[in-house]
Write a protein that holds these residues in place. Sequence first.
Motif, PDB file in Angstrom:
ATOM      1  N   ASP A 270       0.719  -1.125   0.057  1.00 57.80           N
ATOM      2  CA  ASP A 270      -0.003  -0.163  -0.004  1.00 57.80           C
ATOM      3  C   ASP A 270       0.846   1.170  -0.123  1.00 57.80           C
ATOM      4  OD1 ASP A 270      -2.315  -1.470   0.016  1.00 57.80           O
ATOM      5  OD2 ASP A 270      -2.794  -1.328   2.033  1.00 57.80           O
ATOM      6  N   HIS A 271       2.306   1.241   0.053  1.00 57.34           N
ATOM      7  CA  HIS A 271       3.106   2.242   0.012  1.00 57.34           C
ATOM      8  C   HIS A 271       3.817   2.276  -1.492  1.00 57.34           C
ATOM      9  CE1 HIS A 271       3.406   2.350   4.810  1.00 57.34           C
ATOM     10  NE2 HIS A 271       2.328   2.498   4.170  1.00 57.34           N
ATOM     11  N   ILE A 272       3.142   1.504  -2.280  1.00 56.96           N
ATOM     12  CA  ILE A 272       3.820   1.525  -3.658  1.00 56.96           C
ATOM     13  C   ILE A 272       2.727   1.966  -5.002  1.00 56.96           C
ATOM     14  CG2 ILE A 272       4.850  -0.143  -5.599  1.00 56.96           C
ATOM     15  CD1 ILE A 272       5.827  -1.837  -3.139  1.00 56.96           C
ATOM     16  N   ILE A 273       3.229   2.764  -5.568  1.00 55.42           N
ATOM     17  CA  ILE A 273       2.152   3.473  -6.694  1.00 55.42           C
ATOM     18  C   ILE A 273       2.820   3.053  -7.875  1.00 55.42           C
ATOM     19  CG2 ILE A 273       0.836   5.212  -7.765  1.00 55.42           C
ATOM     20  CD1 ILE A 273       1.707   6.841  -5.059  1.00 55.42           C
ATOM     21  N   LEU A 274       2.047   2.200  -8.965  1.00 53.69           N
ATOM     22  CA  LEU A 274       2.821   2.055 -10.323  1.00 53.69           C
ATOM     23  C   LEU A 274       2.533   3.110 -10.997  1.00 53.69           C
ATOM     24  CD1 LEU A 274       1.253  -1.448 -10.824  1.00 53.69           C
ATOM     25  CD2 LEU A 274       3.253  -0.923  -9.727  1.00 53.69           C
ATOM     26  N   THR A 275       3.347   3.391 -11.908  1.00 52.33           N
ATOM     27  CA  THR A 275       3.378   4.600 -12.774  1.00 52.33           C
ATOM     28  C   THR A 275       3.780   3.883 -14.162  1.00 52.33           C
ATOM     29  OG1 THR A 275       5.885   5.035 -12.653  1.00 52.33           O
ATOM     30  CG2 THR A 275       4.283   6.021 -11.066  1.00 52.33           C
ATOM     31  N   GLU A 276       3.573   4.641 -15.124  1.00 58.10           N
ATOM     32  CA  GLU A 276       3.958   4.315 -16.407  1.00 58.10           C
ATOM     33  C   GLU A 276       5.334   4.211 -16.914  1.00 58.10           C
ATOM     34  OE1 GLU A 276       1.438   6.278 -19.169  1.00 58.10           O
ATOM     35  OE2 GLU A 276      -0.425   5.394 -18.207  1.00 58.10           O
ATOM     36  N   SER A 277       6.479   4.793 -15.887  1.00 56.95           N
ATOM     37  CA  SER A 277       7.689   4.768 -16.287  1.00 56.95           C
ATOM     38  C   SER A 277       8.462   5.391 -15.015  1.00 56.95           C
ATOM     39  CB  SER A 277       8.142   5.452 -17.591  1.00 56.95           C
ATOM     40  OG  SER A 277       7.959   6.964 -17.193  1.00 56.95           O
ATOM     41  N   GLY A 278       9.845   5.190 -14.991  1.00 59.22           N
ATOM     42  CA  GLY A 278      10.537   6.042 -13.986  1.00 59.22           C
ATOM     43  C   GLY A 278      10.329   7.181 -14.200  1.00 59.22           C
ATOM     44  N   THR A 279      10.398   7.771 -15.641  1.00 59.27           N
ATOM     45  CA  THR A 279      10.304   9.350 -15.849  1.00 59.27           C
ATOM     46  C   THR A 279       9.182   9.730 -15.278  1.00 59.27           C
ATOM     47  OG1 THR A 279      11.975   9.163 -17.821  1.00 59.27           O
ATOM     48  CG2 THR A 279      10.490  10.880 -17.556  1.00 59.27           C
ATOM     49  N   GLN A 280       8.034   8.982 -15.698  1.00 67.37           N
ATOM     50  CA  GLN A 280       6.728   9.530 -15.175  1.00 67.37           C
ATOM     51  C   GLN A 280       6.915   9.558 -13.453  1.00 67.37           C
ATOM     52  OE1 GLN A 280       3.196   7.597 -14.793  1.00 67.37           O
ATOM     53  NE2 GLN A 280       1.948   9.129 -15.191  1.00 67.37           N
ATOM     54  N   ALA A 281       7.542   8.754 -12.694  1.00 68.25           N
ATOM     55  CA  ALA A 281       7.452   8.683 -11.510  1.00 68.25           C
ATOM     56  C   ALA A 281       8.285   9.944 -10.914  1.00 68.25           C
ATOM     57  CB  ALA A 281       8.153   7.441 -10.997  1.00 68.25           C
ATOM     58  N   ILE A 282       9.322  10.321 -11.671  1.00 68.71           N
ATOM     59  CA  ILE A 282      10.096  11.411 -11.024  1.00 68.71           C
ATOM     60  C   ILE A 282       9.190  12.865 -11.494  1.00 68.71           C
ATOM     61  CG2 ILE A 282      12.307  12.975 -11.474  1.00 68.71           C
ATOM     62  CD1 ILE A 282      13.625  10.465 -12.133  1.00 68.71           C
ATOM     63  N   ASP A 283       8.642  12.829 -12.546  1.00 70.09           N
ATOM     64  CA  ASP A 283       7.646  14.189 -12.853  1.00 70.09           C
ATOM     65  C   ASP A 283       6.674  14.125 -11.872  1.00 70.09           C
ATOM     66  OD1 ASP A 283       6.577  16.115 -14.680  1.00 70.09           O
ATOM     67  OD2 ASP A 283       5.127  14.580 -15.064  1.00 70.09           O
ATOM     68  N   LEU A 284       5.870  13.038 -11.456  1.00 71.53           N
ATOM     69  CA  LEU A 284       5.074  13.227 -10.401  1.00 71.53           C
ATOM     70  C   LEU A 284       5.504  13.719  -9.264  1.00 71.53           C
ATOM     71  CD1 LEU A 284       3.068   9.970 -10.973  1.00 71.53           C
ATOM     72  CD2 LEU A 284       2.092  12.150 -11.407  1.00 71.53           C
ATOM     73  N   LEU A 285       6.749  13.246  -8.615  1.00 79.03           N
ATOM     74  CA  LEU A 285       7.143  13.591  -7.538  1.00 79.03           C
ATOM     75  C   LEU A 285       7.628  15.114  -7.546  1.00 79.03           C
ATOM     76  CD1 LEU A 285       9.465  10.345  -6.772  1.00 79.03           C
ATOM     77  CD2 LEU A 285       7.673  11.281  -5.223  1.00 79.03           C
ATOM     78  N   CYS A 286       8.217  15.564  -8.683  1.00 78.64           N
ATOM     79  CA  CYS A 286       8.497  17.038  -8.718  1.00 78.64           C
ATOM     80  C   CYS A 286       7.388  17.630  -8.678  1.00 78.64           C
ATOM     81  CB  CYS A 286       9.134  17.357 -10.256  1.00 78.64           C
ATOM     82  SG  CYS A 286      10.898  16.605 -10.064  1.00 78.64           S
ATOM     83  N   ARG A 287       6.069  17.443  -9.399  1.00 79.98           N
ATOM     84  CA  ARG A 287       4.972  18.237  -9.146  1.00 79.98           C
ATOM     85  C   ARG A 287       4.545  18.340  -7.870  1.00 79.98           C
ATOM     86  NH1 ARG A 287       1.724  18.163 -14.194  1.00 79.98           N
ATOM     87  NH2 ARG A 287       2.831  16.885 -15.828  1.00 79.98           N
TER      88      ARG A 287
END
Length: 479
Positions: free
Chosen positions: A176-193
């Motif tokens: 429950d502390h893991i979110i799937l994303t469409e890529s590692g790049t999208q993961a960083i983009d979400l975290l920057c937002r």
Amino acid sequence: MDQQSAKRESGGKRIEGVMAEIRSRIAARGLVPGSRLPSVRAFAKTMQVSPSTVVEAYERLAGEGLIRSRPGSGFYVSSPLAPLTLSEIGPKLDRAIDPLWVYRQSLEDAPELLKPGCGWLPASWMPQVAIRKALRAISRGEGRVLVDYGTPLGLPQLRQLLSRRMGERGIAAAPDHIILTESGTQAIDLLCRFLIEPGDGVLVDDPCYFNFHALLRAHRANAIGVPMTPSGPDIEAFERAIDEHRPRLYITNSSIHNPTGATCSPVVAHRLLKLAERAGLTIIEDDIFADLEHEPAPRLAAFDGLERVVHIGSFSKTLSASVRCGFIAARADWIEPLTDLKMATSIGGGRLSSELILLLLKDGSYRKHLDALRVRLSRAMDETAARLAPLGITPWIRPQAGMFVWCKLPDGIDAADIAQACLADNVVLAPGNAFSLSQTARGFLRFNVAQSDDPRIFRSLERALKNAARSPGLLTGNR
């Protein structure tokens, strides 16, 4: 041309130069609608032209409707924002080799291109048979997998499996502390937002993965480089950067660093985390090369327990770049707002990709693929270094694992010039300054050893190096 005509032409070029600089700043959002332009005298000094040249440039821009004059106050931007142009943001250093140069060249669908500078494995090295088998199994299964959105957090069974895999590296991350994303790049983009605002300071290694630069530019962040050493970031420089810039974020590869292949030592990791705690700094640990390791290296997220460290990964580099699936492991109170951001930008994510990854991980084919891949990469690392040695190109370090080797060119040779020369031979290289925020890696190239087995690469390099050595204009000190 007579003297008077030459003088008029020279003056016209200076005016055009001032106009081009203002247009560039507006395109890069350095000047937004309503912003006041620099005073005539100040900008004349900046551009090293006369005040009358700046006045004429401003008047012409006002005539175009791009800016407007306010009597007694100055000139202001009046037009709507132009579409974002990443190449216009930041210092104009090595503009031909900007942070996305390698991507642009490498992604060209041209079979004649050789790509020792790209960041992925050759198609023939990927488990295509296993992927086809998994796709056939999915096509015979439940129809919703083929057409429906995924759940907000992502496929539960895959998150459970990822939780166990991270546990093997000492990272305690509940599903429950893991979110799937469409890529590692999208993961960083979400975290920057989620974590930063425009203008916030973000630390990156120097050199680092060039797309970190592009992402931070897109988020209007103030990227700050910290020199990289074979055992991790330079701790003294890291501390100075924290004290001077008060950054909000640090993005790094703690293991199999891109581009250098370095691994963060336990001592450096502990000191990093102490500094991060003191400064209230969040760390994004990009771990997309984890599965290429022979033995797991220390992870910041393991030492920290996902308190200040956010751990991300994907399968693009080890399984398939077409199967877009990454993940974020973060502290419990960040999961819901990050999930909201994910849904706002991509709704449910790629369910088909998640199901495919799950099948490949569960049936053992991915493990077998990795076992063979690590051996193959280790052999290619030795072979590439042996082929580069006669050219005077030497590894900065011998990486413990992975596909990259960061190499020093002979003294005085500019990697950007070598890259441009080799491109004429259909060889795509990765010059050092594409990775360096400070633009201090002119003498380096990053080689992907999995893409470096063609003799034509080394023949092209040899020609380019000989030509550079004969041409003083191609030497670093004379650019």
